[in-house]
Design a protein around this motif. Structure first.
Motif, short mmCIF file in Angstrom:
data_model
loop_
_atom_site.label_atom_id
_atom_site.label_comp_id
_atom_site.label_asym_id
_atom_site.label_seq_id
_atom_site.Cartn_x
_atom_site.Cartn_y
_atom_site.Cartn_z
N GLY A 430 0.80 -1.21 0.00
CA GLY A 430 0.00 0.00 0.00
C GLY A 430 0.84 1.27 0.00
O GLY A 430 2.04 1.25 -0.22
N TYR A 431 0.15 2.39 0.26
CA TYR A 431 0.80 3.69 0.19
C TYR A 431 1.32 4.13 1.56
O TYR A 431 2.47 4.51 1.70
CB TYR A 431 -0.19 4.72 -0.36
N ALA A 432 0.45 4.04 2.54
CA ALA A 432 0.87 4.44 3.89
C ALA A 432 0.12 3.59 4.92
O ALA A 432 -1.07 3.33 4.76
CB ALA A 432 0.56 5.91 4.12
N PRO A 433 0.82 3.17 5.95
CA PRO A 433 0.21 2.27 6.94
C PRO A 433 -0.81 2.96 7.85
O PRO A 433 -1.54 2.29 8.54
CB PRO A 433 1.40 1.77 7.75
N LEU A 434 -0.83 4.27 7.85
CA LEU A 434 -1.75 4.97 8.75
C LEU A 434 -2.19 6.28 8.11
O LEU A 434 -1.39 6.98 7.48
CB LEU A 434 -1.04 5.25 10.09
N THR A 435 -3.47 6.59 8.25
CA THR A 435 -3.97 7.85 7.74
C THR A 435 -4.60 8.60 8.91
O THR A 435 -5.38 8.01 9.66
CB THR A 435 -5.04 7.61 6.66
N LEU A 436 -4.26 9.87 9.08
CA LEU A 436 -4.93 10.61 10.15
C LEU A 436 -5.31 12.01 9.71
O LEU A 436 -4.82 12.53 8.70
CB LEU A 436 -4.09 10.62 11.43
N ASP A 455 -3.65 2.88 3.64
CA ASP A 455 -4.01 3.66 2.46
C ASP A 455 -3.47 2.98 1.21
O ASP A 455 -2.26 2.77 1.07
CB ASP A 455 -3.39 5.05 2.63
N HIS A 456 -4.36 2.59 0.30
CA HIS A 456 -3.93 2.04 -0.99
C HIS A 456 -4.31 3.05 -2.06
O HIS A 456 -5.46 3.09 -2.49
CB HIS A 456 -4.61 0.68 -1.25
N ARG A 457 -3.37 3.84 -2.47
CA ARG A 457 -3.72 4.94 -3.35
C ARG A 457 -4.06 4.48 -4.77
O ARG A 457 -4.93 5.03 -5.41
CB ARG A 457 -2.59 5.96 -3.39
N PHE A 458 -3.37 3.45 -5.24
CA PHE A 458 -3.67 2.95 -6.58
C PHE A 458 -5.11 2.47 -6.65
O PHE A 458 -5.77 2.63 -7.65
CB PHE A 458 -2.74 1.78 -6.95
N ALA A 497 7.69 4.14 -4.07
CA ALA A 497 7.82 4.23 -5.53
C ALA A 497 7.77 5.68 -5.97
O ALA A 497 8.50 6.10 -6.87
CB ALA A 497 6.70 3.43 -6.20
N GLU A 498 6.89 6.46 -5.30
CA GLU A 498 6.79 7.88 -5.59
C GLU A 498 8.13 8.57 -5.36
O GLU A 498 8.60 9.34 -6.20
CB GLU A 498 5.75 8.49 -4.65
N GLU A 499 8.73 8.25 -4.21
CA GLU A 499 10.00 8.87 -3.87
C GLU A 499 11.10 8.47 -4.85
O GLU A 499 11.91 9.29 -5.28
CB GLU A 499 10.41 8.49 -2.44
N LEU A 512 6.84 -4.49 -6.97
CA LEU A 512 6.32 -5.86 -6.92
C LEU A 512 5.63 -6.06 -5.57
O LEU A 512 6.26 -6.03 -4.52
CB LEU A 512 7.46 -6.88 -7.08
N SER A 513 4.34 -6.24 -5.62
CA SER A 513 3.56 -6.42 -4.40
C SER A 513 2.46 -7.42 -4.68
O SER A 513 1.87 -7.42 -5.76
CB SER A 513 2.97 -5.07 -3.98
N SER A 514 2.20 -8.27 -3.71
CA SER A 514 1.28 -9.39 -3.95
C SER A 514 -0.15 -8.93 -4.18
O SER A 514 -0.96 -9.66 -4.73
CB SER A 514 1.33 -10.35 -2.77
N ASP A 515 -0.48 -7.71 -3.78
CA ASP A 515 -1.89 -7.30 -3.89
C ASP A 515 -2.21 -6.56 -5.18
O ASP A 515 -3.31 -6.07 -5.35
CB ASP A 515 -2.27 -6.45 -2.68
N PHE A 516 -1.25 -6.49 -6.09
CA PHE A 516 -1.54 -5.79 -7.33
C PHE A 516 -2.40 -6.64 -8.24
O PHE A 516 -2.28 -7.86 -8.26
CB PHE A 516 -0.24 -5.42 -8.06
N PRO A 517 -3.29 -5.99 -9.00
CA PRO A 517 -4.16 -6.77 -9.88
C PRO A 517 -3.33 -7.49 -10.96
O PRO A 517 -2.24 -7.07 -11.31
CB PRO A 517 -5.06 -5.71 -10.51
#
Length: 729
Positions: A430-436, A455-458, A497-499, A512-517
Motif C-alpha cells: 500500500g501507500y501508507a500504513p496509517l492515515t490521520l 491507504d492504498h492509493r492505486f 515508488a513515488e519517492e 512488486l507487491s502481492s496485492d496488485f491486480p
DNA sequence: TACTAATATTTC
DNA sequence: AAATATTAGTAT
C-alpha cells in the motif's frame, strides 16, 4: 504377516474399527462369519442410520453383545502398521481425535467411475479451405504429426480452443484419445551427474551415507541462498532410488513450482510424483495407488504428502523447513516438519531438514547434537555472499516524508551508473500504513479488528491488512468534516515508488507487491522481466525475498530493518532475521559481488548485529540469551499448556490435555476458552510461558479477540511459544 | 405457545 | 460428516 483375527474357520469375533470422523475411539463391530479381517483393513460399517468407511484398528476383545456387524471389506490396500502408528502418534501429540487424523491418511475409497480418456488432436488432413493467421499458427504448432492435447496446442499457438475445434471440423486435425501419462515413472539416479563443489560433494556424500544406513537420523542441511541445497539433497534422493526405496520431498505449497520440477527432471530424467491441493481426483488416486505399490519412487508434495501410504519409505526431505506454511492450523493442527521427524522415526529412515535460515527449534536441536548439522557455507561457483552494512537513520536522517537515507541514495546512484540493478525492500503493502486527520487527529481504524487501515492509493481505498476489510478513501475527515485534512503517515511500497520516481527520474523502476491486480500470471511475467534486466530499481514487499534469482542485482536496500522487531509476536525476531537474511541474499547472485544496506534506528539491536556479522549462530546465541534474561525456560521443554474448549466434544480434548499435563514440568492451566487468556492476563495464573502443544496458533490474534471482551489488565504480558515434538520422541 | 433457526450431541 | 436432539429466538 498374516494376523487375521478370525478364530476357527472363517470369521466371527469382533474388531475395533476407527472411523475417519471426529471420534477419538475406535468402535467395536461384530465380524460376520466368513469374513477375514486384519488390522489395517478398510471396511464398510454401519454408523447411526447410515454407513461409512473405517479402518480395522485392532482385534476386538470378542466381548460385548448386540454389536452391529461389519458390512464388507473394501477392495483397497490396507493401512500398513507404520501409517497406523503415525496416526496414533499424531493424534496423541496434537490432542486431536484419532478419527480426524485418520481422515488425513485415508483418502476416499476408489470410486469406480471409469476414467474419461483425455482427447488429443493430430495433424491429419489437408489445410482448410479458408486459412486465417490463427489457423496457420495452430497448424504450425502441430507440425510433426504428434498427438497433442487440445488446450496445450491452443496455448502453444496462442489461439483459443475454438480455432482447434474448427480445424477438427474442417478435417485438418483428427481427434484421438491421449495415452495415459505415466503418473510416476522411475527416476534415473545417474541421468545427469551434477558438477558439485568440494563442499557440496562432501555433504551430498554424508547424506547418501545416511540413506544407506537405513536408520533414523535427523540432519539439518543449512546452506545460504545459492549454495545449491537442492542439488545436494538430490544426491540423497539418488541414493534412495539406487536402493529401490521411496523418498518424499516436502515443500511449502507455493514452492512446488515449475522451476523445481524442471530441476528435478534435469537431474533424474523424469518428473517426481506430485502431490498438492491442485492435483485432482483421478490423478491423486492413481498416484496414491502407485505409492502404495512402491512404484512411485519419489514424491514431491505439500504437507499432506506426509500421510501417504508409502510402501518402503527410505528418505524424507523437508525443504525450507522454517516455513510457516508447514503449520496446519485448521482441523488437526500439526506442523508437517515435526511430524516428518516422527514419521521418519517410525519408518526408521533419515530425514533431512533443509533451509538457508533454520528455525530456532531446529537450530536448538542441532546445537544439542540431536540433529546432525551439515553446512554449505559457500555459494556455488565461488560467489561471495553480499557484504552487509547498517545505516544509522538517527545520523543519516531522510527529510520529512522521505525514507531514503543519503547513503542509500548514493549507493543506488552508483548502481545506476554501473548499469546494475538495485532492490529496495519494504515489507509494507500500500501507500501508507496509517492515515490521520491533521486537524482533529482522527485515525482510520478497522471496524472489525482495531488495526489501522492502510491507504492504498492505486486502488483509492483504505484496506485492513488483517481481515481484508475495504472502504473508500474519503475526501474529508469523517470525524470533524474538515476537507482535505487527511495525511498519510509512514511509508508503503507505493509511496516509496513515488519517492524513487522523483529521486531517480531516469531509472526504470517497478513495484512488486502481492496485492496488485493481475495475479500470479502478471507477477511471473514481471519477475522474469526483472531477471532479464528490464528494470533498474525494484521496489518490493516480502515476495521478493523468496526464490527468484536476479543475476543483475548487486544492491539490496532495506528501508526499515526495524519493522517487525518490535511487535509482540513471539516469533518476531526470528522471522525478521529470516526475511532479512533472505532478502539481502538476493544481492550478488550473478557475476558481480553484491552488497546490502539496512536502514535502522537501532544499529546495536542484537538481531541486526547478528545479521551483519553473517554468522547465524550469533542470532541463535542472542535469542537464547534474551530468553534467559526474560526468565523463560529453555527451548524444547514443555512448560505449560493452554487448551480451549467450546463444546462438549472439545471437553474430551480437555481430558486428554489434562493427562498430558502430568508430563509438563512447569505450571499448567487448562481452562475454557473464555477464561484461559483472561486468567493469564489478569495474572491469576502465574504463567510466563504459554505453550499450546503443536497448536501454535497466532497467539496475538487469539489474545486480541478475547481482549475485546474484557478490559485490558495493567502490566504487560509475556507470551512465548514453544513447540517441539523432540521432547517426546 | 408454535414454529424456526442456530447449536450441541451422538454415532459401536 | 451427517443425522438427530436440544435450546434460543421469534412470530402468533
Amino acid at each position: 504377516m498374516d494376523d487375521a483375527l478370525d478364530e476357527g474357520q472363517g470369521g466371527g469375533g469382533t474388531v475395533e474399527v476407527l472411523i475417519p470422523l471426529g471420534l477419538d475411539q475406535a468402535y467395536s463391530y461384530a465380524v460376520p462369519s466368513g469374513l477375514k479381517l486384519a488390522p489395517g483393513d478398510v471396511v464398510q460399517v454401519p454408523l447411526g442410520p447410515r454407513e461409512t468407511v473405517g479402518v480395522v484398528w485392532e482385534a476386538g476383545s470378542g466381548r460385548g453383545g448386540n454389536l452391529k456387524k461389519v458390512v464388507a471389506k473394501l477392495d483397497m490396500p490396507p493401512l500398513d502398521p507404520a501409517l497406523r502408528k503415525l496416526v496414533d502418534w499424531v493424534a496423541w501429540y496434537t490432542l486431536a481425535a484419532k478419527g480426524s487424523v485418520l481422515a488425513l491418511a485415508l483418502k476416499r475409497p476408489p470410486d469406480d467411475t471409469p476414467e474419461r480418456p483425455k482427447l488429443g488432436v493430430r495433424l491429419a488432413g489437408a489445410p482448410p479451405a479458408r486459412m486465417t493467421p490463427a489457423r496457420a499458427r495452430a497448424i504450425a504448432a502441430a507440425e510433426g504429426g504428434l498427438l497433442i492435447g487440445k488446450s496445450a496446442l491452443a496455448e502453444a499457438a496462442s489461439v483459443s480452443t475454438a480455432v482447434i475445434d474448427s480445424l477438427v471440423d474442417a478435417g485438418t486435425f483428427c481427434v484421438e484419445p491421449l495415452p495415459q501419462e505415466a503418473i510416476a515413472a522411475r527416476p534415473d539416479p545417474d541421468h545427469a551427474i551434477p558438477q558439485l563443489s568440494y563442499d557440496q560433494r562432501a555433504v551430498g556424500d554424508a547424506l547418501a551415507d545416511l540413506v544407506r544406513k537405513q536408520s533414523w537420523q535427523v540432519a539439518l542441511l543449512e546452506g545460504v541462498t545459492g549454495s545449491g541445497k537442492t542439488e545436494v539433497y538430490f544426491e540423497a534422493v539418488a541414493e534412495a532410488i539406487r536402493l529401490g526405496r521411496q523418498s518424499v520431498i516436502l515443500m511449502p505449497e507455493i514452492a512446488l513450482t515449475a522451476q523445481f520440477i524442471d530441476r528435478f527432471e534435469a537431474r533424474f530424467g523424469v518428473r517426481p510424483g506430485l502431490w498438492h491441493s491442485a492435483v485432482s481426483g483421478r490423478r491423486r488416486e492413481r498416484l496414491q495407488a502407485a505409492i502404495a505399490r512402491g512404484e512411485a519412487l519419489v514424491v514431491a508434495g505439500a504437507r499432506s504428502a506426509l500421510f501417504l501410504p508409502y510402501r518402503d519409505l527410505g528418505l524424507i526431505i523437508v525443504d525450507e523447513e522454517h516455513e510457516a506454511a508447514y503449520k496446519q492450523e485448521d482441523g488437526v493442527a500439526y506442523h508437517a516438519r515435526d511430524m516428518a521427524v516422527v514419521r521418519s522415526k517410525i519408518e526408521n529412515a533419515p530425514v533431512v531438514l533443509a533451509s538457508a535460515t533454520p528455525s530456532l527449534e531446529t537450530r536448538v536441536n542441532a546445537e544439542r547434537g540431536r540433529y546432525l548439522h551439515l553446512k554449505l557455507p559457500e555459494r556455488y561457483g565461488g560467489r561471495e555472499l553480499p557484504t552487509l552494512g547498517l545505516v544509522d537513520l538517527r545520523k543519516d536522517k531522510p527529510e520529512r516524508g522521505r525514507w531514503l537515507s543519503s547513503q542509500l541514495i548514493k549507493a543506488v546512484e552508483a548502481n545506476l551508473e554501473a548499469k546494475e540493478q538495485s532492490l529496495l525492500f519494504l515489507n509494507r503493502r500500500g501507500y501508507a500504513p496509517l492515515t490521520l486527520c491533521r486537524d482533529c487527529g482522527h485515525r482510520f481504524q478497522c471496524p472489525n479488528c482495531s488495526a489501522w487501515l492502510v491507504d492504498h492509493r492505486f486502488r483509492r481505498a483504505l484496506v485492513c491488512h488483517h481481515c481484508g476489510h475495504v472502504e473508500r478513501r474519503p475526501h474529508e475527515c469523517p470525524a470533524c468534516h474538515q476537507p482535505e485534512s487527511l495525511v498519510a503517515c509512514g511509508p508503503g511500497v507505493e509511496r516509496l515508488a513515488e519517492e524513487v520516481a522523483t529521486q531517480f527520474p531516469q531509472a526504470r523502476s517497478i513495484v512488486l507487491s502481492s496485492d496488485f491486480p493481475g495475479g500470479t500470471e502478471r507477477l511471473k511475467q514481471e519477475l522474469m522481466a526483472v531477471a532479464e534486466g528490464e528494470f533498474d530499481i525494484v521496489i518490493g514487499t516480502q515476495l521478493v525475498a523468496k526464490g527468484h534469482n536476479f543475476p543483475g542485482m548487486t544492491l539490496v536496500g532495506v528501508i526499515d530493518a526495524d519493522l517487525g522487531l518490535t511487535s509482540g509476536d513471539p516469533r518476531a525476531a526470528e522471522r525478521t532475521f529470516q526475511v532479512l537474511r533472505q532478502v539481502t541474499g538476493r544481492a550478488g547472485r550473478g557475476e558481480k559481488p553484491g552488497r546490502a544496506l539496512l536502514q535502522t534506528h537501532d544499529p546495536s539491536h542484537p538481531v541486526l548485529k547478528a545479521l551483519v556479522s553473517g554468522d547465524p549462530e550469533r542470532f541463535y546465541a542472542a535469542e537464547t540469551a534474551a530468553r534467559e534474561a526474560a526468565g523463560l525456560p529453555p527451548f524444547g521443554r514443555l512448560a505449560g499448556l493452554i487448551v480451549s474448549a467450546n463444546s462438549q466434544g472439545e471437553a474430551e480434548t480437555h481430558a486428554r490435555a489434562l493427562a498430558r499435563c502430568a508430563e509438563a514440568p512447569a505450571g499448567v492451566a487448562v481452562l475454557g476458552p473464555a477464561e484461559a487468556p483472561l486468567a493469564i492476563l489478569r495474572g491469576r495464573h502465574r504463567m510466563r510461558l504459554i505453550v499450546r502443544t503443536a497448536r501454535e496458533i497466532n497467539l496475538q490474534d487469539y489474545l486480541r479477540a478475547w481482549l475485546k471482551r474484557a478490559p485490558r489488565p495493567k502490566g504487560s504480558v509475556r507470551v512465548a511459544v514453544d513447540v517441539d515434538p523432540q521432547s517426546f520422541l
